[in-house]
Design an enzyme around this catalytic site. Structure first.
Site, PDB file in Angstrom:
ATOM      1  N   TYR A 143       0.949  -1.362   0.038  1.00 21.55           N
ATOM      2  CA  TYR A 143      -0.010   0.090  -0.049  1.00 21.55           C
ATOM      3  C   TYR A 143       0.847   1.211   0.118  1.00 21.55           C
ATOM      4  O   TYR A 143       0.411   2.415  -0.685  1.00 21.55           O
ATOM      5  CB  TYR A 143      -0.840   0.013   1.305  1.00 21.55           C
ATOM      6  CG  TYR A 143      -2.001  -0.623   1.108  1.00 21.55           C
ATOM      7  CD1 TYR A 143      -2.183  -1.961   0.787  1.00 21.55           C
ATOM      8  CD2 TYR A 143      -3.482   0.065   1.241  1.00 21.55           C
ATOM      9  CE1 TYR A 143      -3.599  -2.821   0.722  1.00 21.55           C
ATOM     10  CE2 TYR A 143      -4.647  -0.731   1.229  1.00 21.55           C
ATOM     11  CZ  TYR A 143      -4.528  -1.920   1.056  1.00 21.55           C
ATOM     12  OH  TYR A 143      -5.803  -2.716   0.877  1.00 21.55           O
ATOM     13  N   LYS A 191       3.660 -15.206   2.189  1.00 24.83           N
ATOM     14  CA  LYS A 191       3.825 -15.874   0.978  1.00 24.83           C
ATOM     15  C   LYS A 191       5.591 -16.113   0.674  1.00 24.83           C
ATOM     16  O   LYS A 191       6.131 -15.783  -0.315  1.00 24.83           O
ATOM     17  CB  LYS A 191       3.370 -15.344  -0.326  1.00 24.83           C
ATOM     18  CG  LYS A 191       3.373 -15.802  -1.778  1.00 24.83           C
ATOM     19  CD  LYS A 191       2.351 -16.854  -1.918  1.00 24.83           C
ATOM     20  CE  LYS A 191       2.583 -17.435  -3.110  1.00 24.83           C
ATOM     21  NZ  LYS A 191       1.396 -18.733  -3.321  1.00 24.83           N
ATOM     22  N   ASP A 223      -2.421 -18.150   0.084  1.00 21.47           N
ATOM     23  CA  ASP A 223      -3.278 -18.711  -0.732  1.00 21.47           C
ATOM     24  C   ASP A 223      -4.149 -19.842  -0.376  1.00 21.47           C
ATOM     25  O   ASP A 223      -5.045 -20.091  -0.091  1.00 21.47           O
ATOM     26  CB  ASP A 223      -2.749 -19.135  -2.127  1.00 21.47           C
ATOM     27  CG  ASP A 223      -1.424 -19.966  -2.159  1.00 21.47           C
ATOM     28  OD1 ASP A 223      -0.881 -20.179  -0.840  1.00 21.47           O
ATOM     29  OD2 ASP A 223      -0.872 -20.305  -3.009  1.00 21.47           O
ATOM     30  N   ASP A 247      -6.002  -7.179   4.086  1.00 23.49           N
ATOM     31  CA  ASP A 247      -7.240  -6.724   3.645  1.00 23.49           C
ATOM     32  C   ASP A 247      -8.116  -7.712   2.739  1.00 23.49           C
ATOM     33  O   ASP A 247      -9.247  -7.966   3.161  1.00 23.49           O
ATOM     34  CB  ASP A 247      -6.768  -5.609   2.301  1.00 23.49           C
ATOM     35  CG  ASP A 247      -8.082  -4.915   1.705  1.00 23.49           C
ATOM     36  OD1 ASP A 247      -8.669  -4.599   2.445  1.00 23.49           O
ATOM     37  OD2 ASP A 247      -7.823  -4.729   0.478  1.00 23.49           O
ATOM     38  N   ASP A 251     -11.877  -9.923   4.234  1.00 23.55           N
ATOM     39  CA  ASP A 251     -13.284  -9.681   3.374  1.00 23.55           C
ATOM     40  C   ASP A 251     -13.755 -11.328   3.430  1.00 23.55           C
ATOM     41  O   ASP A 251     -14.827 -11.481   3.172  1.00 23.55           O
ATOM     42  CB  ASP A 251     -13.235  -9.173   1.953  1.00 23.55           C
ATOM     43  CG  ASP A 251     -13.518  -7.786   1.908  1.00 23.55           C
ATOM     44  OD1 ASP A 251     -13.099  -7.008   2.928  1.00 23.55           O
ATOM     45  OD2 ASP A 251     -13.937  -7.223   0.962  1.00 23.55           O
TER      46      ASP A 251
HETATM   47  C1  IPM Z   1     -10.223  -1.550   4.279  1.00 19.54           C
HETATM   48  C2  IPM Z   1     -10.483  -1.057   2.960  1.00 19.54           C
HETATM   49  C3  IPM Z   1      -9.464   0.053   2.725  1.00 19.54           C
HETATM   50  C4  IPM Z   1      -8.169  -0.903   2.566  1.00 19.54           C
HETATM   51  C5  IPM Z   1      -9.910   0.742   1.170  1.00 19.54           C
HETATM   52  C6  IPM Z   1     -11.008   1.558   1.312  1.00 19.54           C
HETATM   53  C7  IPM Z   1      -8.575   1.794   1.084  1.00 19.54           C
HETATM   54  O1  IPM Z   1     -10.841  -1.698   2.013  1.00 19.54           O
HETATM   55  O2  IPM Z   1     -10.261  -0.779   5.228  1.00 19.54           O
HETATM   56  O3  IPM Z   1     -10.440  -2.786   4.330  1.00 19.54           O
HETATM   57  O4  IPM Z   1      -7.836  -1.502   1.254  1.00 19.54           O
HETATM   58  O5  IPM Z   1      -7.472  -0.914   3.355  1.00 19.54           O
HETATM   59 MN    MN Z   2     -11.037  -3.905   2.713  1.00 18.65          MN
END
Ligand code: IPM
Ligand code: MN
Length: 364
Positions: A143, A191, A223, A247, A251
């Site tokens: 990032y 990784k 992975d 990140d 999710d």
């Molecule tokens: C998160 C979000 C952020 C990230 C974005 C909005 C920049 O997806 O906080 O997980 O990638 O960190």
């Molecule tokens: Mn995110």
């Protein structure tokens, strides 16, 4: 001692203002019940801040952040801002906020509520009573690594995954400490079969583990970890990982809880300052409809009380209130199994009612 706590609220874009309104109801209820002096201020952040001040993180907001003990954030971004130059994008305001305040620890609890086991696409027995925490490094890696950019004619683009040993050490130390307070099992995700950064990461974590012999350490490739998270999630307790992997894995892990609308987060530095925000984004498609789930933001408030105000009892109180509302079969649209769902503001009001009910029962 009743020290005044300054909370800066940054509602942001899309569904941000709606979830924030409900979270503020909870803050107010808790401050009354526990007699905690709180000062709540508001600031512009994200796309709305760009519209008003020409920057997603204006100096006025920066100054308010400096004066606060904690920030409660809604969400940022939206299609309206997609074509802005990179530095003006709402997301870059968020990354600057994290970097400037050195919020290197990102804590993302993955807790499954029994009432929602049927909302998840994963079978019940795999997610019942699940309680995982992802510790994501938040201010380095892909990032932020330099060099980054495009070549002159934009036929090539590049980013750099870069970590220093000390950046790895400080997040690793945090993860081991959390593991010691939980079930003493830590999975470090990397990784290392491909990336030098991961090789450094792995050797740093191994070195650290010598001082934490009571913590059972596992290394796992990212992975494989993505697959294991959905195939056998209960093997995990604390997950430690770098920025981008964290990140993506968070999710994936949200699926286990039934909805990303349930997941809170805390981002902390080493000075006790924290930014609290739901993991979900600004969800422009459902904004201004009073249907978004405010629970992720309300649980982020719970984390604020736990980490900034050091009141784990208040975290537990808010969590129990959320549980009771779900138990009474009240769900927002994202977690309802029928067309019978309640609005964002009704969910907030119901949680506040349960917070008061619990306070009454416990004679707080
Ligand atoms: C998160 C979000 C952020 C990230 C974005 C909005 C920049 O997806 O906080 O997980 O990638 O960190
Ligand atoms: Mn995110």
């Amino acid at each position: 001692m009743n020290k005044l706590i300054n909370i800066l609220v940054l509602p942001g874009d899309g569904v941000g203002p709606e979830v924030i309104s409900e979270a503020v109801k909870v803050i107010n209820a808790i401050s009354t019940i526990y007699n905690i002096s709180l000062d709540i201020n508001y600031g512009d952040f994200g796309g709305v801040a760009f519209d008003k001040h020409g920057s997603p993180l204006p100096d006025e907001t920066r100054n308010k952040i400096i004066q606060s003990d904690a920030v409660l954030l809604g969400a940022v971004g939206g299609p309206k801002y997609d074509d802005l130059p990179k530095l003006n994008k709402p997301e870059s305001g968020l990354l600057k906020l994290r970097k400037e305040n050195n919020l290197f620890v990102n804590i993302r609890p993955i807790i499954s509520f029994i009432e929602l086991v049927n909302t998840s696409s994963i079978k019940k027995e795999y997610i019942e009573n699940l309680d995982i925490v992802i510790i994501r490094e938040l201010v380095s890696g892909l990032y932020f690594g330099e060099p980054r950019g495009f070549n002159k004619d934009k036929t090539e683009a590049f980013n750099t995954m870069r970590y220093t040993r000390s950046e790895i050490d400080r997040i690793t130390g945090y993860a081991f400490k959390i593991s010691q307070r939980r079930s003493k099992k830590l999975h470090s995700i990397d990784k290392a079969n491909v990336l030098e950064v991961s090789q450094l990461w792995r050797s740093a974590v191994d070195e650290f583990s010598k001082n934490y012999e009571d913590v059972e350490l596992h290394h796992m490739y990212v992975d494989n970890a993505a697959m294991q998270l959905v195939q056998n999630p209960k093997q995990f307790d604390v997950i430690l990982t770098e920025n981008l992997f964290g990140d993506i894995l968070s999710d994936i892990a949200s699926v286990l809880t039934g909805s990303i609308g349930m997941l809170p987060s805390a981002s902390l530095n080493d000075k006790g300052f924290g930014v609290y925000e739901p993991i979900h984004g600004s969800a422009p498609d459902i904004a201004d409809k009073n249907i978004v789930n405010p629970i992720a933001t309300i649980l982020s408030v719970a984390m604020l009380f736990e980490f900034t105000i050091e009141r784990k009892d208040i975290y537990d109180h808010i969590l129990e209130a959320v549980r009771r509302v779900l138990k009474s079969n009240k769900f927002t649209k994202d977690i309802a199994s029928s067309d019978n769902y309640i609005s964002t503001s009704d969910m907030g009001d119901n949680i506040v009612d349960k917070i008061k009910e619990i306070a009454h029962e416990k004679k707080i």
